[in-house]
Design an enzyme around this catalytic site. Structure first.
Site, short mmCIF file in Angstrom:
data_model
loop_
_atom_site.label_atom_id
_atom_site.label_comp_id
_atom_site.label_asym_id
_atom_site.label_seq_id
_atom_site.Cartn_x
_atom_site.Cartn_y
_atom_site.Cartn_z
N ASN A 154 0.80 -1.22 0.00
CA ASN A 154 0.00 0.00 0.00
C ASN A 154 0.83 1.27 0.00
OD1 ASN A 154 0.39 -1.30 2.70
ND2 ASN A 154 -0.24 0.72 3.42
N THR A 242 -26.75 -7.96 10.66
CA THR A 242 -27.56 -7.49 9.53
C THR A 242 -26.66 -6.96 8.42
OG1 THR A 242 -29.35 -6.88 11.03
CG2 THR A 242 -29.40 -5.90 8.84
N CYS A 327 -3.82 4.52 8.00
CA CYS A 327 -4.07 4.10 9.39
C CYS A 327 -2.97 4.57 10.32
CB CYS A 327 -4.22 2.59 9.46
SG CYS A 327 -2.71 1.68 9.10
#
Length: 384
Positions: A154, A242, A327
């Site tokens: 990355n 969900t 991050c």
């Protein structure tokens, strides 16, 4: 005038959502808003949208739709895969192999697994960021249950020779996991051809929405991943809860667009990157990292020697560029990727990652290089 605008050059951190993706998502907020697990027309409509997305993503990755499990992103997918696999296979061994330049989402999991009694080998890299395949082969022992290596880095864009890695790993009877997040949508990623056992990726890296990702499990390779999260049987029990149907639909649409447009987009950003690196090379004491290796078409990581990295980044306030992965970019620690490649702390802190996207233009590139040149000259003058 152009000088009053700001240029986004951090596409490896995240991408803008494609307008066609937004259009595909909208009905699932207001019309087809049902719970995909509900057994009535509203749930059926939502489920249909999620299953279409599963097909679109599997088409991009060249796998069966049943191999895709939806998650909130690549980080969660990596956690589910690593902890679920390692705990389920502990009776076979407790040794894992990874690399020092992996994303923190992987490295932090490895540290946690070490705390649980697993042994982890961190492969060294050379100055380009490449691992030694012989070192990998020699590191595999009777206790090794998993090798986890990213497809594309990355920060530098370096692409590991995954097919060669796969041959070594599978000849030893060990499973192979790969973080394919940065590669998907930029270069062809065929998980069947690569014969990956496990892979993880995220929607927001390919012009889809944030908060949705995928865990790929190669069922033909007899991969066993135990349940680590509880509360329902959604997604085969691997990731209960969900379903985020609008996000999943958006992910699917982004995958469909990438499948049809990736070749042209990659060719365009590759030409822009080459042009940018030619211009950047005119700035004294610069060095492009991993420039001799196979890289992603959109990524440049460049070191500005003898320059204060903090001042450089602060003064480039018209450019969205970064020094490491998103991050960790809010910290002042040097990039673990660059230090593993042999850069000292000062060099790592004075390096920039510039990642292009399909919205990047030649005008953007020329303006960005001009801003960088001007800022470097100012910093050099200030230290004289």
């Amino acid at each position: 005038m152009r000088n009053n605008k700001k240029i986004y050059l951090d596409y490896n951190a995240t991408t803008p959502v494609d307008k066609r993706v937004v259009e595909a998502m909208l009905p699932y907020f207001t019309e087809n808003f049902g719970n995909a697990s509900s057994d009535h027309f509203s749930g059926w409509d939502a489920r249909e949208g999620a299953e279409l997305a599963r097909e679109q993503i599997s088409n991009l990755l060249n796998c069966k739709p049943t191999g895709i499990t939806f998650t909130s992103g690549a980080t969660e997918a990596a956690n589910l895969a690593l902890f679920g696999f390692c705990e389920s296979n502990r009776s076979k061994g407790n040794h894992i192999i990874t690399c020092k330049t992996e994303h923190k989402a992987i490295l932090d999991c490895m540290q946690a697994l070490e705390n649980q009694g697993f042994e982890v080998t961190y492969l060294e890299v050379d100055s380009e960021g490449n691992i030694d395949l012989k070192e990998l082969e020699n590191a595999i022992s009777q206790e090794t249950i998993l090798v986890c290596l990213m497809l594309a880095n990355n920060e530098t864009g370096l692409i590991h020779p995954m097919k060669e890695i796969e041959r070594i790993v599978h000849q030893k009877g060990v499973k192979l996991m790969s973080d394919i997040t940065q590669a998907v949508g930029k270069i062809p990623v065929d998980v069947k051809k690569l014969n990956l056992d496990i892979a993880v990726c995220s929607s927001h890296k390919l012009y889809g929405p944030k908060g949705v990702g995928a865990l790929y499990i190669n069922k033909k390779n007899d991969v066993m991943i135990g349940q680590t999260v509880f509360g329902g049987r959604q997604e085969k029990g691997i990731r209960p809860g969900t379903l985020n149907v609008p996000g999943i639909v958006g992910f699917g649409k982004a995958a469909e667009i990438a499948f049809s447009e990736m070749e042209a987009d990659s060719k365009n950003v590759s030409e822009l990157r080459k042009r940018m690196e030619v211009l950047l090379a005119e700035i004294e004491t610069t060095a492009v990292n991993s420039n001799k290796s196979n890289r992603l078409p959109n990524t440049t990581n460049i070191t500005f020697n003898n320059i204060d990295g903090n001042q450089l980044l602060r003064r480039l306030n018209k450019l969205a560029v970064s020094r490491s992965s998103a991050c960790t970019s809010n910290t002042i620690n040097p990039s673990h990727v660059l230090t593993a490649m042999g850069k000292n702390k000062h060099q790592a802190l004075s390096s920039l990652r510039i990642s292009l996207g399909k919205n990047t233009s030649l005008e953007d590139i020329e303006f960005a290089v001009s801003e960088i040149q001007k800022t470097v000259d100012q910093l050099k003058t200030a230290t004289v």
